[in-house]
Design a protein around this motif. Structure first.
Motif, PDB file in Angstrom:
ATOM      1  N   MET A  40      -3.600   8.832  10.476  1.00  8.66           N
ATOM      2  CA  MET A  40      -2.787   8.551   9.298  1.00  8.66           C
ATOM      3  C   MET A  40      -1.761   9.675   9.135  1.00  8.66           C
ATOM      4  SD  MET A  40      -3.659   5.660   7.929  1.00  8.66           S
ATOM      5  CE  MET A  40      -3.269   5.632   6.166  1.00  8.66           C
ATOM      6  N   PRO A  41      -0.678   9.442   8.363  1.00  7.52           N
ATOM      7  CA  PRO A  41       0.319  10.506   8.167  1.00  7.52           C
ATOM      8  C   PRO A  41      -0.336  11.767   7.612  1.00  7.52           C
ATOM      9  CG  PRO A  41       1.184   8.420   7.392  1.00  7.52           C
ATOM     10  CD  PRO A  41      -0.264   8.184   7.713  1.00  7.52           C
ATOM     11  N   PRO A  42       0.134  12.949   8.022  1.00  6.04           N
ATOM     12  CA  PRO A  42      -0.468  14.203   7.554  1.00  6.04           C
ATOM     13  C   PRO A  42      -0.522  14.276   6.033  1.00  6.04           C
ATOM     14  CG  PRO A  42       1.069  14.630   9.331  1.00  6.04           C
ATOM     15  CD  PRO A  42       1.234  13.183   8.972  1.00  6.04           C
ATOM     16  N   SER A  43      -1.611  14.867   5.534  1.00  6.19           N
ATOM     17  CA  SER A  43      -1.799  15.026   4.102  1.00  6.19           C
ATOM     18  C   SER A  43      -2.281  16.453   3.830  1.00  6.19           C
ATOM     19  CB  SER A  43      -2.840  14.021   3.585  1.00  6.19           C
ATOM     20  OG  SER A  43      -3.122  14.221   2.219  1.00  6.19           O
ATOM     21  N   ARG A  77     -10.246  -1.494   7.653  1.00  2.66           N
ATOM     22  CA  ARG A  77     -10.750  -0.130   7.438  1.00  2.66           C
ATOM     23  C   ARG A  77      -9.915   0.502   6.342  1.00  2.66           C
ATOM     24  NH1 ARG A  77     -11.574   3.745  12.457  1.00  2.66           N
ATOM     25  NH2 ARG A  77     -13.758   3.174  12.104  1.00  2.66           N
ATOM     26  N   GLU A  78     -10.568   1.208   5.415  1.00  6.40           N
ATOM     27  CA  GLU A  78      -9.869   1.884   4.319  1.00  6.40           C
ATOM     28  C   GLU A  78      -9.862   3.394   4.547  1.00  6.40           C
ATOM     29  OE1 GLU A  78     -10.480  -1.053   0.574  1.00  6.40           O
ATOM     30  OE2 GLU A  78     -12.286   0.038   1.217  1.00  6.40           O
ATOM     31  N   PHE A  79      -8.831   4.049   4.021  1.00  2.61           N
ATOM     32  CA  PHE A  79      -8.627   5.478   4.213  1.00  2.61           C
ATOM     33  C   PHE A  79      -8.381   6.139   2.854  1.00  2.61           C
ATOM     34  CE2 PHE A  79      -7.079   3.161   7.877  1.00  2.61           C
ATOM     35  CZ  PHE A  79      -7.612   3.852   8.955  1.00  2.61           C
ATOM     36  N   THR A  80      -8.918   7.348   2.663  1.00  3.07           N
ATOM     37  CA  THR A  80      -8.680   8.096   1.427  1.00  3.07           C
ATOM     38  C   THR A  80      -8.579   9.582   1.736  1.00  3.07           C
ATOM     39  OG1 THR A  80     -11.067   8.256   1.011  1.00  3.07           O
ATOM     40  CG2 THR A  80      -9.887   6.450  -0.073  1.00  3.07           C
ATOM     41  N   THR A  81      -7.958  10.316   0.797  1.00  5.49           N
ATOM     42  CA  THR A  81      -7.980  11.778   0.829  1.00  5.49           C
ATOM     43  C   THR A  81      -8.597  12.255  -0.484  1.00  5.49           C
ATOM     44  OG1 THR A  81      -5.847  12.167  -0.252  1.00  5.49           O
ATOM     45  CG2 THR A  81      -5.813  11.732   2.138  1.00  5.49           C
ATOM     46  N   GLU A  82      -8.727  13.578  -0.636  1.00  9.60           N
ATOM     47  CA  GLU A  82      -9.281  14.118  -1.878  1.00  9.60           C
ATOM     48  C   GLU A  82      -8.296  13.981  -3.037  1.00  9.60           C
ATOM     49  OE1 GLU A  82     -10.532  18.097  -1.146  1.00  9.60           O
ATOM     50  OE2 GLU A  82     -11.975  17.531   0.405  1.00  9.60           O
ATOM     51  N   LEU A  83      -7.034  13.757  -2.729  1.00  5.61           N
ATOM     52  CA  LEU A  83      -6.037  13.522  -3.767  1.00  5.61           C
ATOM     53  C   LEU A  83      -5.940  12.021  -4.016  1.00  5.61           C
ATOM     54  CD1 LEU A  83      -3.393  16.118  -2.564  1.00  5.61           C
ATOM     55  CD2 LEU A  83      -5.176  16.399  -4.298  1.00  5.61           C
ATOM     56  N   ASP A  84      -4.800  11.540  -4.509  1.00  9.66           N
ATOM     57  CA  ASP A  84      -4.650  10.113  -4.805  1.00  9.66           C
ATOM     58  C   ASP A  84      -4.085   9.325  -3.630  1.00  9.66           C
ATOM     59  OD1 ASP A  84      -5.633  10.248  -7.390  1.00  9.66           O
ATOM     60  OD2 ASP A  84      -3.704  10.897  -8.187  1.00  9.66           O
ATOM     61  N   GLY A 154       4.744   6.526 -17.814  1.00  7.10           N
ATOM     62  CA  GLY A 154       5.283   7.654 -17.060  1.00  7.10           C
ATOM     63  C   GLY A 154       4.666   7.874 -15.697  1.00  7.10           C
ATOM     64  N   ILE A 155       4.331   6.809 -14.994  1.00  8.98           N
ATOM     65  CA  ILE A 155       3.721   6.925 -13.674  1.00  8.98           C
ATOM     66  C   ILE A 155       4.645   6.326 -12.620  1.00  8.98           C
ATOM     67  CG2 ILE A 155       1.841   6.111 -12.187  1.00  8.98           C
ATOM     68  CD1 ILE A 155      -0.025   6.332 -14.507  1.00  8.98           C
ATOM     69  N   THR A 156       4.810   7.037 -11.511  1.00  8.39           N
ATOM     70  CA  THR A 156       5.550   6.499 -10.370  1.00  8.39           C
ATOM     71  C   THR A 156       4.625   6.478  -9.152  1.00  8.39           C
ATOM     72  OG1 THR A 156       6.385   8.668  -9.694  1.00  8.39           O
ATOM     73  CG2 THR A 156       7.742   7.392 -11.239  1.00  8.39           C
ATOM     74  N   ASP A 157       4.765   5.434  -8.358  1.00 10.22           N
ATOM     75  CA  ASP A 157       3.961   5.300  -7.136  1.00 10.22           C
ATOM     76  C   ASP A 157       4.866   4.881  -5.989  1.00 10.22           C
ATOM     77  OD1 ASP A 157       1.086   5.656  -7.972  1.00 10.22           O
ATOM     78  OD2 ASP A 157       1.653   4.049  -9.352  1.00 10.22           O
ATOM     79  N   ILE A 158       4.505   5.311  -4.790  1.00  5.42           N
ATOM     80  CA  ILE A 158       5.236   4.908  -3.601  1.00  5.42           C
ATOM     81  C   ILE A 158       4.233   4.385  -2.572  1.00  5.42           C
ATOM     82  CG2 ILE A 158       5.189   7.303  -2.760  1.00  5.42           C
ATOM     83  CD1 ILE A 158       7.860   4.597  -1.976  1.00  5.42           C
ATOM     84  N   HIS A 159       4.571   3.271  -1.959  1.00  6.65           N
ATOM     85  CA  HIS A 159       3.751   2.708  -0.889  1.00  6.65           C
ATOM     86  C   HIS A 159       4.633   2.444   0.327  1.00  6.65           C
ATOM     87  CE1 HIS A 159       1.151   1.752  -4.346  1.00  6.65           C
ATOM     88  NE2 HIS A 159       0.167   1.853  -3.467  1.00  6.65           N
ATOM     89  N   LEU A 160       4.073   2.675   1.483  1.00  2.00           N
ATOM     90  CA  LEU A 160       4.695   2.306   2.756  1.00  2.00           C
ATOM     91  C   LEU A 160       3.818   1.246   3.406  1.00  2.00           C
ATOM     92  CD1 LEU A 160       5.586   5.853   4.153  1.00  2.00           C
ATOM     93  CD2 LEU A 160       7.078   4.297   2.865  1.00  2.00           C
ATOM     94  N   ARG A 174      -1.105  -0.023   5.282  1.00  2.78           N
ATOM     95  CA  ARG A 174      -0.522   0.442   4.019  1.00  2.78           C
ATOM     96  C   ARG A 174      -0.899   1.892   3.779  1.00  2.78           C
ATOM     97  NH1 ARG A 174      -2.407   1.674  -0.660  1.00  2.78           N
ATOM     98  NH2 ARG A 174      -4.452   0.732  -0.290  1.00  2.78           N
ATOM     99  N   TRP A 175       0.060   2.665   3.268  1.00  5.36           N
ATOM    100  CA  TRP A 175      -0.144   4.048   2.825  1.00  5.36           C
ATOM    101  C   TRP A 175       0.398   4.141   1.406  1.00  5.36           C
ATOM    102  CZ3 TRP A 175       3.394   7.255   0.723  1.00  5.36           C
ATOM    103  CH2 TRP A 175       3.092   8.609   0.624  1.00  5.36           C
ATOM    104  N   GLY A 176      -0.273   4.863   0.502  1.00  8.54           N
ATOM    105  CA  GLY A 176       0.223   4.963  -0.866  1.00  8.54           C
ATOM    106  C   GLY A 176      -0.211   6.232  -1.558  1.00  8.54           C
ATOM    107  N   GLN A 177       0.620   6.688  -2.508  1.00 10.72           N
ATOM    108  CA  GLN A 177       0.269   7.827  -3.349  1.00 10.72           C
ATOM    109  C   GLN A 177       1.192   7.842  -4.571  1.00 10.72           C
ATOM    110  OE1 GLN A 177       0.992  11.437  -1.029  1.00 10.72           O
ATOM    111  NE2 GLN A 177       3.081  11.567  -1.806  1.00 10.72           N
ATOM    112  N   MET A 178       0.908   8.737  -5.511  1.00 12.23           N
ATOM    113  CA  MET A 178       1.816   8.932  -6.638  1.00 12.23           C
ATOM    114  C   MET A 178       3.072   9.644  -6.145  1.00 12.23           C
ATOM    115  SD  MET A 178      -0.822  10.046  -9.694  1.00 12.23           S
ATOM    116  CE  MET A 178       0.528  10.160 -10.884  1.00 12.23           C
ATOM    117  N   GLY A 179       4.227   9.288  -6.744  1.00 15.16           N
ATOM    118  CA  GLY A 179       5.487   9.890  -6.326  1.00 15.16           C
ATOM    119  C   GLY A 179       6.541   8.837  -6.099  1.00 15.16           C
ATOM    120  N   ASP A 180       7.577   9.196  -5.368  1.00 12.46           N
ATOM    121  CA  ASP A 180       8.624   8.228  -5.043  1.00 12.46           C
ATOM    122  C   ASP A 180       8.958   8.319  -3.563  1.00 12.46           C
ATOM    123  OD1 ASP A 180      10.271  10.501  -4.813  1.00 12.46           O
ATOM    124  OD2 ASP A 180      10.951  10.310  -6.883  1.00 12.46           O
TER     125      ASP A 180
END
Length: 201
Positions: A40-43, A77-84, A154-160, A174-180
């Motif tokens: 997965m992309p580096p985190s 298969r699902e993927f997660t990190t310690e962040l969001d 006041g929440i923004t999310d970005i998904h690829l 799919r990859w996703g996290q808070m941000g833009d």
């Protein structure tokens, strides 16, 4: 989630039966391969991956394309990190290559039109979908993004997202996290997509 599942009368029949049993494990093992957590992309915190499950995740599985991917002959298969940060890979083997082509087209249309659809379904939500081109891998892969903002909370999310195909096999990542979009690892996600499609077979 769906699960995948003669008596011998003569010596000749027995020989045929033994031959069939010998090939069964190889046939059972012939399943498309999945991304590893490290692909997965580096985190900023390490990725972890679940085992590969049969069927599709809950709620139709694919954000922006719910219920477009059939549960039959599908695994994920699902993927997660310690962040969001989180992600998923869903892979399905279509009955024919023509069916696989049709599924890719369906998914691409759903991903390209996701932003406007979400805005109609969720008044006040701001959602922008964008296409980020085709990748030259096997029969091709296409990359998209979804940038959402909810001004009320006041929440923004970005998904690829990406959709790729190798013969009859289609994979959605799919990859996703808070941000833009400026926060998204688009180049690394392209690499992840190429790896996902190359690993299928």
């Amino acid at each position: 989630m769906n699960k995948l599942r003669t008596a011998l009368a003569t010596a000749a029949a027995a020989a045929l039966g033994l031959a069939a049993l010998a090939t069964a494990p190889a046939q059972a093992a012939a399943q498309p391969a999945f991304l590893a957590a490290s692909q997965m992309p580096p985190s900023s915190t390490p990725w972890t991956a679940t085992r590969v499950f049969t069927g599709i995740p809950e709620n139709g599985g694919a954000l922006c394309a719910p219920y477009k991917i059939p549960a039959q002959n599908t695994r994920y298969r699902e993927f997660t990190t310690e962040l969001d940060t989180n992600g998923v890979q869903i892979t399905t083997v279509a009955r024919t290559e023509a069916d696989a082509v049709k599924l890719v087209d369906t998914l691409r249309k759903a991903l390209a039109g996701c932003g406007p659809l979400l805005e109609r379904q969720n008044p006040g939500l701001q959602a922008v979908s964008a296409s980020h081109g085709k990748l030259a891998v096997e029969e091709g892969a296409w990359v998209y993004s979804l940038d959402t903002a909810d001004p009320e909370i006041g929440i923004t999310d970005i998904h690829l997202f990406s959709v790729g195909r190798d013969g009859r096999t289609v994979t959605y990542v799919r990859w996703g996290q808070m941000g833009d979009l400026a926060d998204a690892p688009l180049t690394a996600f392209r690499t992840t997509t190429r790896t996902a499609v190359n690993k299928l077979w």
